[in-house]
Every structure is written in structure tokens, then in C-alpha cells.
Design an enzyme around this catalytic site. Structure first.
Site, PDB file in Angstrom:
ATOM      1  N   SER A   1      -5.006   8.879  -3.697  1.00 58.80           N
ATOM      2  CA  SER A   1      -4.499   7.682  -3.132  1.00 58.80           C
ATOM      3  C   SER A   1      -5.044   7.427  -1.682  1.00 58.80           C
ATOM      4  O   SER A   1      -4.832   8.223  -0.882  1.00 58.80           O
ATOM      5  CB  SER A   1      -3.066   7.885  -2.962  1.00 58.80           C
ATOM      6  OG  SER A   1      -2.479   6.677  -2.045  1.00 58.80           O
TER       7      SER A   1
ATOM      8  N   HIS B   1      -7.180   5.410  -6.080  1.00 58.64           N
ATOM      9  CA  HIS B   1      -5.842   4.789  -6.147  1.00 58.64           C
ATOM     10  C   HIS B   1      -5.547   3.929  -4.851  1.00 58.64           C
ATOM     11  O   HIS B   1      -5.715   4.582  -3.762  1.00 58.64           O
ATOM     12  CB  HIS B   1      -4.842   5.892  -6.361  1.00 58.64           C
ATOM     13  CG  HIS B   1      -3.589   5.280  -6.555  1.00 58.64           C
ATOM     14  ND1 HIS B   1      -3.028   4.928  -7.806  1.00 58.64           N
ATOM     15  CD2 HIS B   1      -2.575   4.941  -5.744  1.00 58.64           C
ATOM     16  CE1 HIS B   1      -1.778   4.316  -7.707  1.00 58.64           C
ATOM     17  NE2 HIS B   1      -1.386   4.416  -6.432  1.00 58.64           N
TER      18      HIS B   1
ATOM     19  N   MET C   1       2.637  -2.955  -5.100  1.00 60.42           N
ATOM     20  CA  MET C   1       3.935  -2.748  -5.036  1.00 60.42           C
ATOM     21  C   MET C   1       4.298  -4.054  -4.262  1.00 60.42           C
ATOM     22  O   MET C   1       4.529  -4.157  -2.801  1.00 60.42           O
ATOM     23  CB  MET C   1       4.137  -1.387  -3.977  1.00 60.42           C
ATOM     24  CG  MET C   1       4.056  -0.261  -5.089  1.00 60.42           C
ATOM     25  SD  MET C   1       3.914   1.314  -3.863  1.00 60.42           S
ATOM     26  CE  MET C   1       1.940   1.074  -3.809  1.00 60.42           C
TER      27      MET C   1
ATOM     28  N   MET D   1       6.450   6.379 -11.309  1.00 57.37           N
ATOM     29  CA  MET D   1       6.689   6.720 -10.004  1.00 57.37           C
ATOM     30  C   MET D   1       7.451   8.003 -10.261  1.00 57.37           C
ATOM     31  O   MET D   1       8.611   8.095 -10.512  1.00 57.37           O
ATOM     32  CB  MET D   1       7.322   5.712  -9.291  1.00 57.37           C
ATOM     33  CG  MET D   1       6.457   4.436  -9.058  1.00 57.37           C
ATOM     34  SD  MET D   1       4.795   4.902  -8.047  1.00 57.37           S
ATOM     35  CE  MET D   1       5.346   5.371  -6.493  1.00 57.37           C
TER      36      MET D   1
ATOM     37  N   ASP E   1       2.527   9.374 -10.004  1.00 60.77           N
ATOM     38  CA  ASP E   1       2.328   8.941  -8.735  1.00 60.77           C
ATOM     39  C   ASP E   1       3.465   9.208  -7.785  1.00 60.77           C
ATOM     40  O   ASP E   1       4.457   8.891  -7.838  1.00 60.77           O
ATOM     41  CB  ASP E   1       1.897   7.483  -8.608  1.00 60.77           C
ATOM     42  CG  ASP E   1       1.673   7.075  -6.950  1.00 60.77           C
ATOM     43  OD1 ASP E   1       1.089   7.735  -6.197  1.00 60.77           O
ATOM     44  OD2 ASP E   1       1.453   5.570  -7.037  1.00 60.77           O
TER      45      ASP E   1
HETATM   46  C1  DX5 Z   1       3.751   5.552  -3.032  1.00 61.20           C
HETATM   47  C2  DX5 Z   1       2.277   5.358  -3.457  1.00 61.20           C
HETATM   48  C3  DX5 Z   1       1.659   6.329  -3.636  1.00 61.20           C
HETATM   49  C4  DX5 Z   1       1.158   7.397  -2.554  1.00 61.20           C
HETATM   50  C5  DX5 Z   1       1.352   8.892  -2.964  1.00 61.20           C
HETATM   51  O1  DX5 Z   1       4.393   4.689  -2.830  1.00 61.20           O
HETATM   52  O2  DX5 Z   1       2.379   4.546  -4.415  1.00 61.20           O
HETATM   53  O3  DX5 Z   1       0.269   6.232  -4.365  1.00 61.20           O
HETATM   54  O4  DX5 Z   1       0.343   7.273  -1.629  1.00 61.20           O
HETATM   55  O5  DX5 Z   1       1.336   9.823  -1.818  1.00 61.20           O
HETATM   56  P1  DX5 Z   1       1.684  11.241  -2.087  1.00 61.20           P
HETATM   57  O6  DX5 Z   1       0.857  11.834  -2.975  1.00 61.20           O
HETATM   58  O7  DX5 Z   1       1.479  11.792  -0.600  1.00 61.20           O
HETATM   59  O8  DX5 Z   1       3.143  11.277  -2.536  1.00 61.20           O
HETATM   60 ZN    ZN Z   2       0.698   4.408  -5.626  1.00 57.20          ZN
END
Ligand code: DX5
Ligand code: ZN
Length: 217
Positions: free
Chosen positions: A7, A32, A67, A136, A174
Site C-alpha cells: 500500500s 495498492h 474509500m 478490511m 487489507d
Molecule cells: C487503510 C488502508 C490500507 C492501509 C494499510 O484504510 O486501506 O491499505 O494502507 O496499512 P497497514 O498495512 O499499515 O495497516
Molecule cells: Zn487499502
């Protein structure tokens, strides 16, 4: 074979092209991209112009995680740019099937994203129409949050249902993914692991990515 999707939320935005090159060299499978609107989630990231530039320079497939409260406003443009994967949150639109069909028509891999509190059964009616589900494992909005173990049960249920109704469905997880939970996630039936802070916390991205795949090697 598990796919690793770093990400970019945790990347250094002041040298993004360099970061993307390093991820390619580190054998990431896709990028991502988290689009936030400060409305569906309490944070802002980047919008379409940055995604376009990233797609132009990336040799890796691009996975856009929307989002935002009005994902329908983004879809045509993402399709025109041949974005590879797009996920829309189940919680954001009342007529999700419409957006899924739009993505399918444009040959973009269509995904439904689920907040931790949204039951996985809610996407069963649409399962035959989508390419992937993004589960999620934190409440969306920020990187670096703690992994919620409640997702294992959702993954198992979804994998079991998909076996019969959409055997090629990909499951993406994720939030809070690291080398401690990755093996159990892979065992539960996940195809794509998204990781932000875990990969970028160490300058050796190759090592970080490899450690997430350890189940496979
Ligand atoms: C959070 C995002 C993720 C985030 C994950 O809302 O959708 O993609 O970047 O980050 P980590 O791996 O640090 O939880
Ligand atoms: Zn994400």
C-alpha cells in the site's frame, strides 16, 4: 501463489517514482492505492491525477481501493486508464450491482470492500458478478493500525461459499498485515495480502515482501 500488494499510503510521497521502482525490484505483485475523501473515512489521500501518473510509470498491476462516499464518480476514468483492479465499499452505495456491472463492462477487475463490521454474507448475492472481495482487517482510513482477528472467520466463510458460486474469486485482506499473521491468512484462503507499514518500516522491501510469502517458499 500469494500476491503481495504494497500500500503506497506508507511510501515516501516526495520520491514516489523511486519507491515504485524499488517495489518492482523487490518483486511486489501489484500496487495498492488508497483513495480517501475525508467523508467516508476521516482522512484524505490523493485523487485521480496521481493515479493516472502512477499507472503510466508502473510495470505492476494497479489496485485502486476507493474509500469514498461517491465511488461512481471515479469509475469511468479509472476504466479509461486501464486500471487493473478497483474495489468499492459495500457501505457506500445503495445499488452496488450497477457499479459492479460498469467495471465489468470496462474489463476492470471488480471488487467489493467490506468494513470489519459488515457481514461477509452481504456480498453473497453478487458473488458471481465480481472478481474479488477486499476484506478490511482494520477500520479503513489510516495505515499502521492493529490487525483485527475477526477476519479469519469471514475469510473461511467466503472461501467456502466461493468454491461453489465463484471458484476463481480472489480474496484480498487489507490492514495490519505482517509476517506474524500472513501465514494464517494464506492458510485461510487469502490470495492477495495488502501491507503498508510492515513493508515500508524496513528499507529492505525485498526482505519484507519475502517474509510475507514465507508460507510459499
Ligand atoms: C487503510 C488502508 C490500507 C492501509 C494499510 O484504510 O486501506 O491499505 O494502507 O496499512 P497497514 O498495512 O499499515 O495497516
Ligand atoms: Zn487499502
Amino acid at each position: 501463489m500469494i500476491k503481495i500488494a504494497p500500500s503506497l499510503l506508507s511510501a515516501n510521497f516526495a520520491r514516489l517514482e523511486n519507491e515504485i521502482n524499488l517495489l518492482q525490484e523487490a518483486k511486489a505483485d501489484m500496487l495498492h492505492l488508497d483513495v480517501m475523501d475525508g467523508h467516508f473515512v476521516p482522512n484524505l489521500t490523493y485523487g485521480l491525477p496521481i493515479i493516472q501518473k502512477i499507472k503510466e510509470i508502473s510495470a505492476l498491476p494497479v489496485d485502486v481501493h476507493l474509500m469514498v462516499s461517491n465511488p461512481e464518480n471515479y469509475l469511468d476514468t479509472l476504466g479509461k486508464w486501464n486500471i487493473d483492479y478497483v474495489s468499492i465499499h459495500q457501505e457506500t452505495v445503495p445499488h452496488l450491482h450497477r457499479q459492479v456491472s460498469q467495471l465489468n463492462k470496462m474489463k476492470v477487475k471488480s471488487g467489493i470492500a467490506l468494513n470489519p463490521g459488515t457481514p461477509v454474507e452481504s456480498i453473497f448475492p453478487l458473488i458471481a458478478d465480481i472478481d474479488f472481495v477486499l476484506i478490511m482487517s482494520v477500520n479503513p482510513g489510516f495505515g499502521g493500525q492493529t490487525f483485527l482477528a475477526l477476519v479469519y472467520d469471514k475469510i473461511l466463510k467466503l472461501r467456502a461459499y466461493a468454491k461453489k458460486h465463484n471458484p476463481t474469486l480472489e480474496i484480498e485482506v487489507d490492514g495490519g498485515v505482517n509476517n506474524v499473521n500472513s501465514t494464517k491468512l494464506i492458510d485461510s484462503g487469502v490470495d492477495i495480502l495488502v501491507a503498508g507499514s510492515y513493508i515500508f518500516q524496513n528499507s529492505d522491501y525485498k526482505e519484507q515482501i519475502k517474509s510475507l510469502r514465507k508460507k510459499d517458499v
